[in-house]
Design an enzyme around this catalytic site. Structure first.
Site, PDB file in Angstrom:
ATOM      1  N   LYS A  13       0.788  -1.561   0.006  1.00 16.27           N
ATOM      2  CA  LYS A  13      -0.075  -0.045   0.054  1.00 16.27           C
ATOM      3  C   LYS A  13       0.692   1.208  -0.132  1.00 16.27           C
ATOM      4  O   LYS A  13       0.625   2.218  -0.852  1.00 16.27           O
ATOM      5  CB  LYS A  13      -0.926   0.106   1.270  1.00 16.27           C
ATOM      6  CG  LYS A  13      -1.917  -1.143   1.288  1.00 16.27           C
ATOM      7  CD  LYS A  13      -2.629  -0.946   2.552  1.00 16.27           C
ATOM      8  CE  LYS A  13      -1.812  -1.081   4.063  1.00 16.27           C
ATOM      9  NZ  LYS A  13      -1.405  -2.493   4.194  1.00 16.27           N
ATOM     10  N   ARG A  88      -9.633   1.664   8.246  1.00 12.90           N
ATOM     11  CA  ARG A  88      -9.588  -0.002   8.459  1.00 12.90           C
ATOM     12  C   ARG A  88     -10.460  -0.558   9.442  1.00 12.90           C
ATOM     13  O   ARG A  88     -10.424  -1.887   9.518  1.00 12.90           O
ATOM     14  CB  ARG A  88      -8.041   0.126   9.640  1.00 12.90           C
ATOM     15  CG  ARG A  88      -6.915  -0.200   8.661  1.00 12.90           C
ATOM     16  CD  ARG A  88      -5.874   0.151   9.682  1.00 12.90           C
ATOM     17  NE  ARG A  88      -4.526  -0.729   9.523  1.00 12.90           N
ATOM     18  CZ  ARG A  88      -3.360  -0.144   8.899  1.00 12.90           C
ATOM     19  NH1 ARG A  88      -3.476   1.116   8.508  1.00 12.90           N
ATOM     20  NH2 ARG A  88      -2.583  -1.045   8.507  1.00 12.90           N
ATOM     21  N   ARG A 127      12.038  -5.796   5.043  1.00 20.83           N
ATOM     22  CA  ARG A 127      12.065  -4.343   4.928  1.00 20.83           C
ATOM     23  C   ARG A 127      12.895  -3.571   5.795  1.00 20.83           C
ATOM     24  O   ARG A 127      13.049  -4.041   7.309  1.00 20.83           O
ATOM     25  CB  ARG A 127      10.507  -4.003   5.302  1.00 20.83           C
ATOM     26  CG  ARG A 127      10.325  -2.612   5.454  1.00 20.83           C
ATOM     27  CD  ARG A 127       9.146  -1.650   5.395  1.00 20.83           C
ATOM     28  NE  ARG A 127       8.192  -2.562   6.496  1.00 20.83           N
ATOM     29  CZ  ARG A 127       6.877  -2.186   6.545  1.00 20.83           C
ATOM     30  NH1 ARG A 127       6.251  -1.502   5.346  1.00 20.83           N
ATOM     31  NH2 ARG A 127       6.052  -2.605   7.171  1.00 20.83           N
ATOM     32  N   ARG A 160      11.462  -1.913  11.290  1.00 22.49           N
ATOM     33  CA  ARG A 160      10.306  -1.449  12.105  1.00 22.49           C
ATOM     34  C   ARG A 160      10.125  -2.508  13.179  1.00 22.49           C
ATOM     35  O   ARG A 160      10.004  -3.571  12.876  1.00 22.49           O
ATOM     36  CB  ARG A 160       9.149  -1.132  11.305  1.00 22.49           C
ATOM     37  CG  ARG A 160       8.888   0.059  10.842  1.00 22.49           C
ATOM     38  CD  ARG A 160       7.859   0.104   9.541  1.00 22.49           C
ATOM     39  NE  ARG A 160       6.550  -0.466  10.221  1.00 22.49           N
ATOM     40  CZ  ARG A 160       5.270  -0.284   9.413  1.00 22.49           C
ATOM     41  NH1 ARG A 160       5.280   0.346   8.251  1.00 22.49           N
ATOM     42  NH2 ARG A 160       4.218  -0.845   9.847  1.00 22.49           N
ATOM     43  N   ARG A 171      -0.739  -8.456  13.434  1.00 17.81           N
ATOM     44  CA  ARG A 171      -1.276  -7.237  12.497  1.00 17.81           C
ATOM     45  C   ARG A 171      -2.159  -8.044  11.383  1.00 17.81           C
ATOM     46  O   ARG A 171      -3.080  -7.463  11.257  1.00 17.81           O
ATOM     47  CB  ARG A 171      -0.156  -6.398  11.784  1.00 17.81           C
ATOM     48  CG  ARG A 171       0.544  -5.669  12.917  1.00 17.81           C
ATOM     49  CD  ARG A 171       1.907  -5.321  12.243  1.00 17.81           C
ATOM     50  NE  ARG A 171       1.923  -4.932  11.033  1.00 17.81           N
ATOM     51  CZ  ARG A 171       3.172  -4.373  10.297  1.00 17.81           C
ATOM     52  NH1 ARG A 171       4.248  -4.968  10.611  1.00 17.81           N
ATOM     53  NH2 ARG A 171       3.194  -3.925   9.343  1.00 17.81           N
TER      54      ARG A 171
HETATM   55  P1  AP5 Z   1       4.964  -1.540   1.877  1.00 18.99           P
HETATM   56  O1  AP5 Z   1       4.473  -0.752   0.726  1.00 18.99           O
HETATM   57  O2  AP5 Z   1       5.383  -0.859   3.150  1.00 18.99           O
HETATM   58  O3  AP5 Z   1       3.403  -2.181   2.268  1.00 18.99           O
HETATM   59  P2  AP5 Z   1       2.291  -1.803   3.127  1.00 18.99           P
HETATM   60  O4  AP5 Z   1       1.135  -2.583   2.576  1.00 18.99           O
HETATM   61  O5  AP5 Z   1       2.210  -0.333   3.249  1.00 18.99           O
HETATM   62  O6  AP5 Z   1       2.495  -2.384   4.685  1.00 18.99           O
HETATM   63  P3  AP5 Z   1       2.784  -1.747   5.946  1.00 18.99           P
HETATM   64  O7  AP5 Z   1       3.251  -2.679   6.739  1.00 18.99           O
HETATM   65  O8  AP5 Z   1       3.220  -0.481   6.147  1.00 18.99           O
HETATM   66  O9  AP5 Z   1       1.390  -1.586   6.391  1.00 18.99           O
HETATM   67  P4  AP5 Z   1       0.420  -1.825   7.607  1.00 18.99           P
HETATM   68  O10 AP5 Z   1      -0.903  -1.723   7.112  1.00 18.99           O
HETATM   69  O11 AP5 Z   1       0.621  -2.764   8.506  1.00 18.99           O
HETATM   70  O12 AP5 Z   1       1.124  -0.464   8.442  1.00 18.99           O
HETATM   71  P5  AP5 Z   1       1.127   0.939   8.555  1.00 18.99           P
HETATM   72  O13 AP5 Z   1       2.155   1.534   8.682  1.00 18.99           O
HETATM   73  O14 AP5 Z   1      -0.006   1.349   7.810  1.00 18.99           O
HETATM   74  O15 AP5 Z   1       5.808  -2.796   1.570  1.00 18.99           O
HETATM   75  C1  AP5 Z   1       6.273  -3.669   2.429  1.00 18.99           C
HETATM   76  C2  AP5 Z   1       7.559  -4.079   2.100  1.00 18.99           C
HETATM   77  O16 AP5 Z   1       7.260  -4.882   0.761  1.00 18.99           O
HETATM   78  C3  AP5 Z   1       8.571  -2.889   1.765  1.00 18.99           C
HETATM   79  O17 AP5 Z   1       9.991  -3.252   2.180  1.00 18.99           O
HETATM   80  C4  AP5 Z   1       8.521  -2.921   0.090  1.00 18.99           C
HETATM   81  O18 AP5 Z   1       9.876  -2.592  -0.375  1.00 18.99           O
HETATM   82  C5  AP5 Z   1       8.200  -4.196  -0.341  1.00 18.99           C
HETATM   83  N1  AP5 Z   1       7.379  -4.384  -1.413  1.00 18.99           N
HETATM   84  C6  AP5 Z   1       6.449  -3.285  -1.741  1.00 18.99           C
HETATM   85  N2  AP5 Z   1       5.849  -3.766  -3.064  1.00 18.99           N
HETATM   86  C7  AP5 Z   1       6.502  -4.911  -3.475  1.00 18.99           C
HETATM   87  C8  AP5 Z   1       6.476  -5.741  -4.575  1.00 18.99           C
HETATM   88  N3  AP5 Z   1       5.496  -5.501  -5.330  1.00 18.99           N
HETATM   89  N4  AP5 Z   1       7.280  -6.712  -4.638  1.00 18.99           N
HETATM   90  C9  AP5 Z   1       8.216  -6.995  -3.702  1.00 18.99           C
HETATM   91  N5  AP5 Z   1       8.277  -6.118  -2.642  1.00 18.99           N
HETATM   92  C10 AP5 Z   1       7.530  -5.268  -2.350  1.00 18.99           C
HETATM   93  O19 AP5 Z   1       0.322   0.844   9.977  1.00 18.99           O
HETATM   94  C11 AP5 Z   1       0.977   0.588  11.255  1.00 18.99           C
HETATM   95  C12 AP5 Z   1       0.376   0.347  12.422  1.00 18.99           C
HETATM   96  O20 AP5 Z   1      -0.430   1.603  12.735  1.00 18.99           O
HETATM   97  C13 AP5 Z   1      -0.910  -0.727  12.465  1.00 18.99           C
HETATM   98  O21 AP5 Z   1      -0.609  -1.782  12.686  1.00 18.99           O
HETATM   99  C14 AP5 Z   1      -1.945   0.078  13.563  1.00 18.99           C
HETATM  100  O22 AP5 Z   1      -1.414  -0.144  14.901  1.00 18.99           O
HETATM  101  C15 AP5 Z   1      -1.659   1.638  13.253  1.00 18.99           C
HETATM  102  N6  AP5 Z   1      -2.571   2.129  12.257  1.00 18.99           N
HETATM  103  C16 AP5 Z   1      -2.323   2.514  11.013  1.00 18.99           C
HETATM  104  N7  AP5 Z   1      -3.505   3.168  10.520  1.00 18.99           N
HETATM  105  C17 AP5 Z   1      -4.541   2.776  11.287  1.00 18.99           C
HETATM  106  C18 AP5 Z   1      -6.100   3.094  11.453  1.00 18.99           C
HETATM  107  N8  AP5 Z   1      -6.606   3.482  10.149  1.00 18.99           N
HETATM  108  N9  AP5 Z   1      -6.920   2.704  12.311  1.00 18.99           N
HETATM  109  C19 AP5 Z   1      -6.200   2.114  13.576  1.00 18.99           C
HETATM  110  N10 AP5 Z   1      -5.058   1.815  13.683  1.00 18.99           N
HETATM  111  C20 AP5 Z   1      -4.179   2.278  12.521  1.00 18.99           C
END
Ligand code: AP5
Length: 219
Positions: A13, A88, A127, A160, A171
């Protein structure tokens, strides 16, 4: 264009939202990034969020809804925006619809990026993120030019805290339990598009661009 990127942790994402945001010249609002920044700065929000994030659980809806509503009202969002990781939960989706309606707009598309669990674990365990500028890398798929150093600003790369395997599983559980119901929510409103997130980053981007160029259901 107003769209939200959903999908399990590690689906890509953040990576794709950034590329789409650059392409269309609109801001990307990543709730995960906002929370991590607040934790780094040790603000009240950061301290509120820390325990939930470290456990791999979601931060409470009322906290998240307030943050996003305030961010969306800033003038840079007027031409459009990409939400990364919000909503979410169903209450977050309802609150988003209400905020946008009050602004005289609405969501064009809800894109769900899909990736299988094995791939998610591979992506998140490899990552690395820059402590200074937040740029993300992957040890295999998108390696930094110099080991341990950010290719953009030279800062130190780290893993991270929530990318350790136990927390990734928590998660994934939170995603299944609380976020997955949103797919039916947006499908019922004609806004859902599911995109395969597996394959090279550029290939996934092309799939997303094709979906976006099909246009908004409101057009
Ligand atoms: P990346 O692009 O970072 O993937 P992502 O889907 O954004 O994954 P995240 O782990 O950042 O998402 P998340 O939803 O768990 O965490 P968030 O920060 O939103 O890619 C991941 C890796 O894969 C990278 O190394 C990248 O280079 C690689 N990659 C990407 N595309 C690729 C491809 N096509 N092929 C190969 N490799 C690839 O949230 C963190 C925490 O915040 C949550 O757990 C929660 O506690 C809180 N939070 C955030 N938003 C909310 C909300 N709305 N409500 C409540 N709590 C929330």
């Amino acid at each position: 264009m107003t769209l939200t990127m959903m999908g399990p942790p590690g689906a890509g994402k953040g990576t794709q939202a950034k590329l789409l945001g650059e392409k269309f010249g609109i801001p990307v609002i990543s709730t995960g990034e906002i929370l991590r920044e607040a934790m780094r700065a040790r603000t009240v929000l950061g301290e509120q969020a820390r325990g939930f994030m470290e456990a791999g659980d979601l931060v409470p809806d009322d906290v998240m809804i307030g943050i996003v509503a305030e961010r969306l009202r800033r003038p840079d969002c007027q031409p459009g925006f990409i939400l990364d990781g919000f909503p979410r939960t169903v209450p977050q989706a309802d609150a988003l619809a209400a905020t946008l309606a009050a602004m005289g707009t609405r969501l064009d598309l809800a894109i769900s990026l899909d990736a299988p669990e094995q791939e998610i674990i591979r992506r998140l365990s490899g990552r690395r993120v820059c402590r200074a500028c937040g740029q993300g890398f992957h040890l295999l798929y998108d390696p930094p030019p110099h080991p341990g150093r950010c290719g953009r600003c030279g800062g130190e790369l780290h893993q991270r805290e929530d990318d350790v395997e136990g927390t990734v599983r928590a998660r994934l559980h939170a995603y299944q339990e609380k976020t997955l119901p949103l797919l039916a929510y947006y499908e019922a409103r004609g806004l859902l598009r599911v995109v395969d997130g597996v394959g090279p980053i550029e290939e996934v981007l092309q799939r997303l661009l094709a979906v976006v160029s099909e246009g908004s259901p409101r057009a």
